[in-house]
Design an enzyme around this catalytic site. Structure first.
Site, PDB file in Angstrom:
ATOM      1  N   SER A 230       0.781  -1.483  -0.121  1.00 40.18           N
ATOM      2  CA  SER A 230       0.114  -0.013  -0.033  1.00 40.18           C
ATOM      3  C   SER A 230       0.786   1.306   0.056  1.00 40.18           C
ATOM      4  O   SER A 230       0.469   2.355  -0.608  1.00 40.18           O
ATOM      5  CB  SER A 230      -0.945  -0.131   1.053  1.00 40.18           C
TER       6      SER A 230
ATOM      7  N   LYS B 101      -8.743  -6.227  11.792  1.00 42.30           N
ATOM      8  CA  LYS B 101      -9.730  -5.647  10.950  1.00 42.30           C
ATOM      9  C   LYS B 101     -11.246  -5.768  11.905  1.00 42.30           C
ATOM     10  O   LYS B 101     -11.936  -4.976  11.386  1.00 42.30           O
ATOM     11  CB  LYS B 101      -9.899  -6.419   9.550  1.00 42.30           C
TER      12      LYS B 101
ATOM     13  N   ASN C  17     -11.422  -1.577   7.304  1.00 44.66           N
ATOM     14  CA  ASN C  17     -10.219  -1.779   6.595  1.00 44.66           C
ATOM     15  C   ASN C  17      -9.635  -0.071   6.532  1.00 44.66           C
ATOM     16  O   ASN C  17      -8.384  -0.143   6.154  1.00 44.66           O
ATOM     17  CB  ASN C  17      -9.913  -2.444   5.415  1.00 44.66           C
TER      18      ASN C  17
ATOM     19  N   ASP D 205     -12.965  -2.742   1.146  1.00 44.75           N
ATOM     20  CA  ASP D 205     -12.771  -4.124   0.374  1.00 44.75           C
ATOM     21  C   ASP D 205     -13.687  -4.444  -0.901  1.00 44.75           C
ATOM     22  O   ASP D 205     -13.531  -4.776  -2.029  1.00 44.75           O
ATOM     23  CB  ASP D 205     -12.436  -5.315   1.131  1.00 44.75           C
TER      24      ASP D 205
ATOM     25  N   TYR E 126      -3.382 -11.394  -6.228  1.00 41.89           N
ATOM     26  CA  TYR E 126      -2.591 -10.431  -7.335  1.00 41.89           C
ATOM     27  C   TYR E 126      -1.302 -10.706  -7.428  1.00 41.89           C
ATOM     28  O   TYR E 126      -0.582 -10.037  -8.307  1.00 41.89           O
ATOM     29  CB  TYR E 126      -2.957  -8.718  -6.664  1.00 41.89           C
TER      30      TYR E 126
END
Ligand code: ATR
Length: 284
Positions: A24, A73, A94, A109, A227
């Site tokens: 991130s 979370k 999140n 999300d 990913y």
């Protein structure tokens, strides 16, 4: 990231344990740089025992907000002043926005996943969708899909976990949701969209797919939220079977873009964020 961090620079970040592999900062700092906003994004390694202390500290230090990842979370929700409706429904946060000392929790999300499908022109409303997996990612995605009037079936290695999640989504959204174990994979023959939310296909399971390729058909759009690698074994099978495919980069970027917008109130430079992530993935 601003070229010169000053006394006016706003701080955003991510709390998690572990947090050392987070991607991130690459996309958020690129987004701040490209928009010229005086913000910086940093990772904070926060263990469970220190969560409350860390969250209070971020607020006291005047942080603009932060992302929350594993394992915080759900537990972070007790520490916030307010929870957005979608996050409350999903039962996980999140993204936290700190405004005038008040902390509000969001979940980007599920919405991020939806935006990534929208960006690829994949329709949801009224579509027959099979979701593989019944963990935290599946929960966020299924909530959003059910609200978009998707006709949902959840398949999972443990049928019990799939049934529990289907019941929960049904209870909270009022929409019917079917479920089953992977032995029910033949339901995919009637589906239009298939989504993998399991961890099969990444890390040490990189060589594996959660599904035998005989269940894939040309009428199917196959999405993987994994990913890394960008082309998972499932997506490779799907391409070979003539399916349309959507990889996990879009969800990763869109959930971050929505966080950026919550913190800054400005539109996120989504393409630049995606490019930053592509470059970052190439270094792994
Ligand atoms: P996340 O929060 O990222 O969704 P999670 O909550 O740990 O992660 O959920 C992992 C999901 O991947 C679960 O649906 C899990 O199936 P079980 O409910 O049967 O445990 C699924 N999963 C993990 N490893 C798997 C494997 N080797 N084969 C099939 N499914 C797997």
């Amino acid at each position: 990231m601003p070229d010169n961090i000053s006394g006016r620079t706003r701080i955003c970040g991510i709390i998690g344990d572990p947090v050392e592999h987070t991607m991130s900062p690459s996309m958020q700092n690129e987004a701040f740089r490209i928009t010229g906003l005086d913000y910086v994004y940093v990772p904070f390694h926060v263990v469970k025992e220190k969560l409350a202390e860390a969250v209070r500290g971020l607020r006291s230090a005047g942080c603009a907000g932060f992302n929350v990842t594993i394992p915080h979370k759900v537990t972070v929700m007790n520490l916030l002043d307010e929870i957005d409706e979608a996050a409350a429904c999903i039962g996980a946060v999140n993204t936290v926005v700190i405004n005038g000392g008040r902390m509000k929790g969001y979940n980007t999300d599920g919405e991020g996943f939806l935006r990534s499908l929208g960006a690829e022109g994949v329709g949801i409303s009224g579509r027959k969708i099979v979701v593989m997996g019944a963990g935290g990612a599946a929960r966020a995605i299924c909530h959003v899909l059910a609200r978009q009037e998707a006709v949902l079936t959840i398949l999972n290695r443990s049928a019990g976990n799939a049934a529990e999640l289907a019941d929960e989504i049904n209870r909270k959204t009022g929409k019917p949701v079917a479920s089953g174990g992977m032995e029910n994979a033949d339901v995919i023959s009637g589906a239009e969209v298939l989504i993998n939310t399991t961890s099969v296909g990444m890390g040490f399971r990189k060589a594996y797919s959660p599904l035998e390729s005989r269940f894939l058909h040309t009428g199917l759009t196959v999405c993987d939220i994994v990913y890394n690698p960008p082309e998972t074994e499932l997506l490779r099978q799907a391409k070979a079977a003539g399916c349309r495919t959507v990889d996990g980069l879009g969800m990763l970027v869109w959930q971050g873009a929505l966080s950026f917008e919550l913190w800054t109130g400005k539109p996120a430079p989504v393409e630049a964020m995606k490019e930053a992530m592509r470059r970052r993935l190439e270094t792994l």
